[in-house]
Structure formats: structure tokens, C-alpha cells
Design a protein around this motif. Structure first.
Motif, PDB file in Angstrom:
ATOM      1  N   ALA A 138      -0.586   8.872  -1.195  1.00  0.00           N
ATOM      2  CA  ALA A 138      -1.754   9.696  -1.508  1.00  0.00           C
ATOM      3  C   ALA A 138      -2.398  10.240  -0.242  1.00  0.00           C
ATOM      4  O   ALA A 138      -2.778  11.416  -0.166  1.00  0.00           O
ATOM      5  CB  ALA A 138      -2.770   8.879  -2.313  1.00  0.00           C
ATOM      6  N   THR A 181     -13.638   9.980  -3.869  1.00  0.00           N
ATOM      7  CA  THR A 181     -12.486  10.761  -3.397  1.00  0.00           C
ATOM      8  C   THR A 181     -12.888  12.198  -3.095  1.00  0.00           C
ATOM      9  O   THR A 181     -12.503  12.767  -2.076  1.00  0.00           O
ATOM     10  CB  THR A 181     -11.373  10.746  -4.456  1.00  0.00           C
ATOM     11  OG1 THR A 181     -10.958   9.396  -4.685  1.00  0.00           O
ATOM     12  CG2 THR A 181     -10.176  11.566  -4.003  1.00  0.00           C
ATOM     13  N   HIS A 216      -1.096   2.310  -8.874  1.00  0.00           N
ATOM     14  CA  HIS A 216      -2.321   1.755  -8.304  1.00  0.00           C
ATOM     15  C   HIS A 216      -3.464   2.698  -8.682  1.00  0.00           C
ATOM     16  O   HIS A 216      -3.444   3.875  -8.293  1.00  0.00           O
ATOM     17  CB  HIS A 216      -2.167   1.649  -6.780  1.00  0.00           C
ATOM     18  CG  HIS A 216      -3.346   1.012  -6.119  1.00  0.00           C
ATOM     19  ND1 HIS A 216      -4.328   1.745  -5.487  1.00  0.00           N
ATOM     20  CD2 HIS A 216      -3.712  -0.295  -6.010  1.00  0.00           C
ATOM     21  CE1 HIS A 216      -5.253   0.922  -4.998  1.00  0.00           C
ATOM     22  NE2 HIS A 216      -4.888  -0.330  -5.292  1.00  0.00           N
ATOM     23  N   LYS A 247      -6.762   9.449  -6.371  1.00  0.00           N
ATOM     24  CA  LYS A 247      -6.633  10.344  -5.219  1.00  0.00           C
ATOM     25  C   LYS A 247      -5.555  11.394  -5.476  1.00  0.00           C
ATOM     26  O   LYS A 247      -5.720  12.583  -5.161  1.00  0.00           O
ATOM     27  CB  LYS A 247      -6.294   9.537  -3.973  1.00  0.00           C
ATOM     28  CG  LYS A 247      -7.415   8.645  -3.462  1.00  0.00           C
ATOM     29  CD  LYS A 247      -6.997   7.924  -2.193  1.00  0.00           C
ATOM     30  CE  LYS A 247      -8.136   7.075  -1.638  1.00  0.00           C
ATOM     31  NZ  LYS A 247      -8.494   5.943  -2.525  1.00  0.00           N
ATOM     32  N   ASN A 276       1.682   3.361  -2.530  1.00  0.00           N
ATOM     33  CA  ASN A 276       1.031   4.474  -3.246  1.00  0.00           C
ATOM     34  C   ASN A 276      -0.163   5.032  -2.475  1.00  0.00           C
ATOM     35  O   ASN A 276      -0.405   6.237  -2.456  1.00  0.00           O
ATOM     36  CB  ASN A 276       0.568   4.019  -4.632  1.00  0.00           C
ATOM     37  CG  ASN A 276       1.737   3.863  -5.589  1.00  0.00           C
ATOM     38  OD1 ASN A 276       2.813   4.393  -5.341  1.00  0.00           O
ATOM     39  ND2 ASN A 276       1.532   3.134  -6.678  1.00  0.00           N
ATOM     40  N   THR A 277      -0.891   4.103  -1.828  1.00  0.00           N
ATOM     41  CA  THR A 277      -2.051   4.553  -1.049  1.00  0.00           C
ATOM     42  C   THR A 277      -1.611   5.455   0.094  1.00  0.00           C
ATOM     43  O   THR A 277      -2.214   6.493   0.371  1.00  0.00           O
ATOM     44  CB  THR A 277      -2.823   3.346  -0.502  1.00  0.00           C
ATOM     45  OG1 THR A 277      -3.220   2.507  -1.598  1.00  0.00           O
ATOM     46  CG2 THR A 277      -4.053   3.790   0.278  1.00  0.00           C
ATOM     47  N   VAL A 303       3.125   9.328  -6.758  1.00  0.00           N
ATOM     48  CA  VAL A 303       2.083   8.324  -7.034  1.00  0.00           C
ATOM     49  C   VAL A 303       1.796   8.264  -8.533  1.00  0.00           C
ATOM     50  O   VAL A 303       1.725   7.188  -9.136  1.00  0.00           O
ATOM     51  CB  VAL A 303       0.794   8.662  -6.255  1.00  0.00           C
ATOM     52  CG1 VAL A 303      -0.335   7.705  -6.657  1.00  0.00           C
ATOM     53  CG2 VAL A 303       1.039   8.576  -4.753  1.00  0.00           C
ATOM     54  N   ASN A 345      -6.630   3.416  -7.894  1.00  0.00           N
ATOM     55  CA  ASN A 345      -7.343   4.193  -6.873  1.00  0.00           C
ATOM     56  C   ASN A 345      -6.439   5.256  -6.249  1.00  0.00           C
ATOM     57  O   ASN A 345      -6.861   6.381  -5.963  1.00  0.00           O
ATOM     58  CB  ASN A 345      -7.882   3.264  -5.791  1.00  0.00           C
ATOM     59  CG  ASN A 345      -9.043   2.415  -6.312  1.00  0.00           C
ATOM     60  OD1 ASN A 345      -9.503   2.617  -7.425  1.00  0.00           O
ATOM     61  ND2 ASN A 345      -9.495   1.462  -5.509  1.00  0.00           N
ATOM     62  N   SER A 346      -5.165   4.873  -6.043  1.00  0.00           N
ATOM     63  CA  SER A 346      -4.223   5.843  -5.477  1.00  0.00           C
ATOM     64  C   SER A 346      -3.955   6.966  -6.475  1.00  0.00           C
ATOM     65  O   SER A 346      -3.817   8.139  -6.107  1.00  0.00           O
ATOM     66  CB  SER A 346      -2.906   5.145  -5.104  1.00  0.00           C
ATOM     67  OG  SER A 346      -3.140   4.141  -4.137  1.00  0.00           O
ATOM     68  N   CYS A 347      -3.858   6.605  -7.767  1.00  0.00           N
ATOM     69  CA  CYS A 347      -3.664   7.618  -8.816  1.00  0.00           C
ATOM     70  C   CYS A 347      -4.820   8.610  -8.846  1.00  0.00           C
ATOM     71  O   CYS A 347      -4.627   9.812  -9.021  1.00  0.00           O
ATOM     72  CB  CYS A 347      -3.511   6.940 -10.176  1.00  0.00           C
ATOM     73  SG  CYS A 347      -1.792   6.642 -10.609  1.00  0.00           S
ATOM     74  N   TYR A 375       0.821  -1.223   0.000  1.00  0.00           N
ATOM     75  CA  TYR A 375       0.000   0.000   0.000  1.00  0.00           C
ATOM     76  C   TYR A 375       0.855   1.274   0.000  1.00  0.00           C
ATOM     77  O   TYR A 375       0.483   2.309   0.552  1.00  0.00           O
ATOM     78  CB  TYR A 375      -0.942   0.036   1.209  1.00  0.00           C
ATOM     79  CG  TYR A 375      -1.843  -1.169   1.311  1.00  0.00           C
ATOM     80  CD1 TYR A 375      -2.779  -1.439   0.312  1.00  0.00           C
ATOM     81  CD2 TYR A 375      -1.750  -2.026   2.415  1.00  0.00           C
ATOM     82  CE1 TYR A 375      -3.606  -2.561   0.412  1.00  0.00           C
ATOM     83  CE2 TYR A 375      -2.572  -3.145   2.524  1.00  0.00           C
ATOM     84  CZ  TYR A 375      -3.494  -3.416   1.513  1.00  0.00           C
ATOM     85  OH  TYR A 375      -4.295  -4.502   1.596  1.00  0.00           O
TER      86      TYR A 375
END
Length: 672
Positions: free
Chosen positions: A20, A91, A49, A55, A16-17, A42, A51-53, A14
Motif C-alpha cells: 500500500a 488515510t 489486512h 489505504k 500488505n502495508t 492488497v 488498514n492496508s485495504c 507487513y
């Protein structure tokens, strides 16, 4: 701190998460630089990732708003929507504070609208985030077009389904994607919530016309006109396709003309103006026929300055547009702006007289009379000036005058128009053509004095001086200015012969006591001789018989001003005549001065003239009166002079007493 501890751990799960999340924490703490670094890591990661992108893109977009890069903010959110719309919505709702969300939505709406209007990098916008040829960076190369804006608009609608601006943006994107039915449904839904929204009505009207539902389109346009907000069309026109703009233009123009063919009431004309305004906007701001028609409508409504504005818009693009020139001329006519009206109408006549003359004839009689009167006045003034200065005008000026004269005859076959046309032909050297037209218009023996005078001038060309003098003398009594103008067509030698013949005839008429007729001949002699003193004296004498002392005085003033080579005897006679006229006009002091001047020049002649008129005794009383006045004003030298000359006329006892008093009063000083 928790995010930093987790990132410092050996495990990269996690990663990248966490970056973010830490970026948003830094953003909320106002550390924009630290937040931007985390978001960039990120986005540029080799194994991104999604979802991380999303965000990171949403966070970076917020930072870019604070830096004034609204366009890049919109690109970030469009990219996020393309990755995953639901996650982007989540987000924003989870990470964007309420106090920033309103500004974000407004920025995205405005930027999306400008992208559709092609105001951002026309032809489409390409923005590349690519620094490495790996990972998500290749995917993030984005070309902004209608589908991209549609995804952005869908995001905005999901965030606030009641926001009208977001619904309109979504409908515009659907329209550009060719999904007109869906755009129509979305706009209809927006209209049901607010039936008076002009931007929605305008878009729906176009879609209905595009679908072929003309009646429904007309009804929507009527509602839009009642609201009175045509400015809403301006941003829409950048979104409409060319063929649809042309469709709207042609329909609104057709509708306006249909309205104008029917009722001519104020309300109907205003409705036609609104349709014409829509057509002009749809054409990009310039549509010649619509501008001309709208200008005429404004004229009917009494909005003259607005009408001139529309005519000017046409003339800016086409300076020789006949309809615009004549139309603006008629507006100036209604405003009683003579100079401007004449200028425009002459310009229009020069371009195409065949189109302007029927337009003038369509005016009311009063307006027609005003137009022809102004044109004739201008033409006559121009021709008179040219002839008086002996200027040799170019063919262009004479050609313009000839064109104007022909137009006046076609508009109204009035006598003065035919005379003006004859004069212009004469000025152009077309004597035979002038004679032919004059005889066609007035016959071979015209009853009209002005026409007879022209015929006489044309006869002078054939050396018929005797035949010319009579009609010209009649004109001299009616209009000396017109006679002076006509004499410009007569050469110097002919004028001399004409002056001699007129003077001789005037002399004969004076002897037979026909002073009124004699005056015409004497005036002709004066004008033909260019104010010869001899003929001025004769006319002054004639005017004296007619008791027109003021006019006679003006003639004698000219004579006296020309004194130079004349003999003292002649000058003395002129001063006596001037003195008599001044007495007749009760200007006694000036009269006395002239009589003294006459006595000084030639005393025997002056005394003889005075004896005949006004009489020695009478004039002596006048001298005494003026001398007494000067005495009372203590102007002793002037009083002495007047008294002295008065005693030369007659040994008046009153004057002798005054002289004695002058001696006593002035004993202390020499007055000789």
C-alpha cells in the motif's frame, strides 16, 4: 526503493502495508499503472489486512478519478468507510495531497447525491470485487444504499465540518434511513450558519410539514419564496419519498388557494404563484389544477406569454381540456389576437358549452362584447361562405355553427345574435323552427329590418312573393351583402318571380318620383336576377336621378361588360348612358370614347340621346377640348378621329378650324 527492499526480504511481515505504501509512492510519482497493481494486490490478498485495504481502496479511488470513473471512486471510499471510518479519515489526511483533496471531496459529494437520487443504477447498485471466494473479496461485495451514502457523508463532514454540501448530503441520507429528527438537527445547524440557503430551507420545510408543524413549514416556505430560488427543489424531489412529495404538493396547493381567496394584490398573487410552482415541481412537473390556477395568476399579473405556456402544458396532456382552452382563449383576447382567441373558444364550446358560457359572462362588459363580436363575425363569415359557394357542408360544420349561435344567445340576447341563430336554423333546413324562434324573439310583425327580411324569406317558402318584396327592398337599401346572403335560401324560380315583382314596383315608384324607395326595389331585382342587364340599367337610371353617379357607373360597366348578343341599338344606348355618367364625374376623355362608340354603333340613336342630354353644343365643346389635347400631344390620328366624330354631332366652327390645322400639320403623312 526502501519499500522494494523490504518487500524483497524473506520475511513477509507487513507485506500488505508495504504494498500500500509503495502504491502511494508510485501514485505521487505519477506512475498510476504501478500504483494500481500494488493496490489491487492488497485488495485481492487471501489474508487481507484491514488498514492496508483501506489505504489501497483510497489510493485506487484517486487513480479512478483521473480516469473519469467517479462512481467507482465513490464505491471505493464507501467500502473503506465500512471497514473503518477513522482509518479512512486518517488515510485521506495523511496520504492524499492538499491539491487533490478538494477535487476528491467534490467528487464524493456529487456521486453520493446522485446515489440518493437513484440516478446511478436505479433500484440500488451492486458492485462485486470478487475474483476468489476467499479473503476480503466476499466482504467487498457492496450494495449502495442510504446507509452507505451516510457513511460517505459522515467521512466528508469529519474532513470538513463547515462544508454545507457535506452536511446536506448527510441529512439526505439520514432522511432516507428514516432518521428524520437527526436530519432536522443537522439542517438546523447548517441554517444557523447561513440563514439564506435555499436548499437547506426547502429540506427543513418538508421535514416540518412531515412532523406536523404546519406553521413552521409555512414560514420556511415564505423565506424560500423571498430568496426566489425554486430550482433547489428539483434535486430534492428525487430524494423525497412519494408520500412526502404528495404532502408537499397538497400543502402548497392548499396554501396558494387560501392566498387567492384573500387579497388579490400583486404581491399576494406572486406568492400564490410561487406556492403553485412548488406544488407542480412536487408532482413531477405536471399537476393539471395547479397549472391552470397558475396560468390564471400569470394572466392577472400581465404575464400573458407565461400563462399561455402553462395552458399549453395542460393541453399537451389533455387536448380537450375546457378550462385550458377557454383560459388560453381569454389570454389571446387580452392580447387582441382575434384568430387564436376565436379558435380556442370555439374548441372549448364544442367540448362543454355549459362551462364556457359562465366563464365568458364573468368577464367585464367590454371583454364580453369583444368575445361575442369575434364569435359572431367568425360564425357569420363561415356561414356566408358555405351558402355562397353552394357547398353542402357536413353535419359537423353546421352543428358547430348551431352550437355557437345557441351560446351567443345565452351570453347576450342581442338582436343580431337571434338573427344569426335564425340563419343557422335555415341553413340546417329547419324552416319552421327558424320561423318560431324569429317570432318569439321579435314578434309576429318585427320592427327590425333584418328580422323582417328573414320573415319575408320564410314567407317565400309559402309562395308569398308580393309580401316578401317590400321588407327585402328595405334591406337592400341598408345592407346589400346581407340581402345577397338571404337570397341563397331562395330557389331560382322564386328569385325570378321576386326580381320581376321588385322591378315592377320600382318602376311605379320611379314614375311617382319616389326614387329612394325605388332604389331598394331595383337593388332587390338586380340581386335576385343575379345582375340582369335589364335591371342593372333601371337601377343605374334611378341612381342617376339620385345623383349617385359612381354607383350608377359601376352598374353600367357591368352592363357593357355583358355586351354580346345585344343589338347595336341597345349597345349604343348603354354607351351614351356611360358617357353621360363619366361627364358627370369629370372623366371627359373616357366619356368621349364611349360617345364615339355609340355613334359608331347607331348614329341616329346616339344623336337623339345626345340631343336630349347633355346637348349637342355642350358635348361638342368637350370633343373639341379632348381633340385639342391630343393635338398638342402630337397624337394627330386620335385628334383627327375625335374631331371627325365631334363634327357628326355638331358642325362646330372650332372643330372645323382644328380639322384644318390637322390637315396642315399632317400634310406629310396620310392620316386616313
Amino acid at each position: 526503493d526502501m519499500c522494494e527492499q523490504l518487500l524483497a526480504a524473506e520475511q513477509n511481515t507487513y507485506h500488505n502495508t508495504l504494498l500500500a505504501l509503495r502504491g502511494f509512492c508510485s501514485l505521487h510519482a505519477q506512475d498510476h499503472q504501478g500504483a494500481l497493481q500494488d493496490f489491487q494486490r492488497v485488495i485481492e490478498h487471501d489474508s487481507p489486512h484491514p488498514n492496508s485495504c483501506i489505504k489501497a481502496l483510497c489510493g485506487r479511488g484517486l487513480i479512478r478519478i483521473s480516469g473519469g470513473s467517479n462512481y467507482l471512486t465513490a464505491l471505493d471510499y464507501i467500502t473503506a468507510c465500512q471497514l473503518k471510518l477513522d482509518e479512512t479519515i486518517f488515510t485521506i489526511k495523511s496520504y492524499v495531497p492538499w491539491n487533490q483533496r478538494g477535487l476528491l471531496l467534490k467528487v464524493l459529494q456529487e456521486e453520493g447525491q446522485m446515489m440518493l437520487q437513484k440516478k446511478r443504477y436505479p433500484g440500488g447498485s451492486s458492485v462485486s470485487f470478487q475474483k476468489k471466494q476467499t479473503g476480503l473479496c466476499t466482504f467487498l461485495t457492496l450494495k449502495v444504499d442510504a446507509p452507505g451514502v451516510f457513511q460517505l457523508a459522515s467521512l466528508l463532514v469529519e474532513l470538513d465540518s463547515s462544508d454545507e454540501a457535506s452536511q446536506i448530503l448527510c441529512a439526505d441520507a439520514l432522511y432516507q434511513m428514516g432518521r428524520g429528527e437527526e436530519a432536522h438537527k443537522m439542517l438546523s445547524l447548517a441554517l444557523s450558519r447561513n440563514p439564506q440557503r435555499a436548499p437547506v430551507l426547502a429540506r427543513l420545510a418538508l421535514l416540518q410539514l412531515k412532523r406536523g408543524f404546519v406553521y413552521d413549514g409555512n414560514q420556511l416556505l415564505k423565506r424560500l419564496i423571498r430568496i426566489g430560488d425554486s430550482s433547489c427543489l428539483l434535486p430534492i424531489l428525487d430524494i423525497f419519498q412519494d408520500e412526502d412529495r404528495k404532502l408537499l404538493q397538497s400543502h402548497c396547493r392548499w396554501r396558494a388557494l387560501a392566498i387567492l381567496k384573500g387579497k388579490q394584490e400583486g404581491a399576494a398573487i406572486k406568492e400564490a404563484v410561487a406556492h403553485l410552482s412548488f406544488a407542480i415541481l412536487a408532482a413531477g412537473g405536471y399537476a393539471e389544477d395547479c397549472l391552470l390556477t397558475r396560468a390564471r395568476c400569470y394572466g392577472r399579473l400581465g404575464q400573458m406569454k407565461t400563462a399561455i405556456f402553462d395552458f399549453n402544458a395542460v393541453l399537451k396532456e389533455d387536448p380537450s381540456n375546457v378550462q385550458a382552452l377557454s383560459g388560453r382563449g381569454f389570454v389571446h383576447l387580452a392580447l387582441r389576437q382575434q384568430k387564436e382567441a376565436v379558435q380556442d373558444l370555439i374548441s372549448a364550446l364544442k367540448v362543454e358549452a355549459g362551462a364556457v358560457i359562465p366563464a365568458i359572462l364573468s368577464l367585464k362588459p367590454e371583454a364580453q362584447g369583444l368575445v361575442t363580436g369575434w364569435l359572431l363575425q367568425h360564425g357569420r363569415a363561415t356561414l356566408t361562405e358555405l351558402m355562397a359557394t353552394k357547398d353542402l357542408p357536413g353535419k359537423e360544420i353546421l352543428g358547430d355553427l348551431l352550437m355557437m349561435a345557441k351560446a351567443l344567445i345565452k351570453i347576450c340576447r342581442d338582436a343580431q345574435h337571434h338573427i344569426f341563430y335564425t340563419d343557422v336554423l335555415m341553413a340546417n333546413g329547419k324552416q319552421q323552427e327558424a320561423l318560431k324562434h324569429l317570432q318569439e324573439a321579435f314578434g309576429h310583425c318585427p320592427a327590425e329590418d333584418f328580422a323582417r327580411a328573414r320573415l319575408a324569406v320564410l314567407q317565400l317558402q309559402s309562395r308569398n312573393v308580393a309580401g316578401a318584396a317590400a321588407p327585402l327592398s328595405v334591406l337592400a337599401r341598408r345592407d346589400e351583402k346581407d340581402l345577397a346572403f338571404l337570397l341563397n335560401f331562395v330557389d331560382t324560380k322564386q328569385q325570378q318571380h321576386l326580381a320581376q315583382a321588385a322591378a315592377q314596383e320600382g318602376k311605379v315608384l320611379m314614375k311617382s318620383h319616389h326614387h329612394e324607395q325605388a332604389l331598394g326595389y331595383h337593388s332587390l331585382a338586380v340581386l335576385a336576377s343575379r345582375d340582369s342587364p335589364r335591371y342593372l340599367r333601371r337601377r343605374a337610371a334611378c341612381l342617376m336621378h339620385l345623383k349617385k353617379y359612381e354607383k350608377a357607373l359601376k352598374d353600367m360597366e357591368k352592363v357593357i361588360q355583358g355586351h354580346g348578343c345585344n343589338s347595336p341599338k341597345t349597345q349604343a344606348g348603354d354607351h351614351c348612358c356611360q358617357g353621360f355618367l363619366l361627364l358627370a364625374l369629370a372623366q371627359e376623355e373616357a366619356a368621349v370614347q364611349h360617345y364615339m362608340e355609340a355613334l359608331q354603333l347607331d348614329q341616329p340613336l346616339a344623336l337623339g340621346t345626345i340631343t336630349n342630354c347633355p346637348g349637342r353644343e355642350s358635348l361638342t365643346r368637350t370633343f373639341h377640348k379632348i381633340a385639342q389635347y391630343n393635338f398638342e400631344k402630337q397624337r394627330y390620328e386620335e385628334a383627327w378621329k375625335i374631331t371627325d366624330y365631334g363634327l357628326k354631332i355638331d358642325k362646330s366652327s372650332e372643330l372645323q378650324k382644328l380639322k384644318a390645322r390637322l390637315r396642315r400639320e399632317a400634310s406629310s403623312c396620310s392620316i386616313h
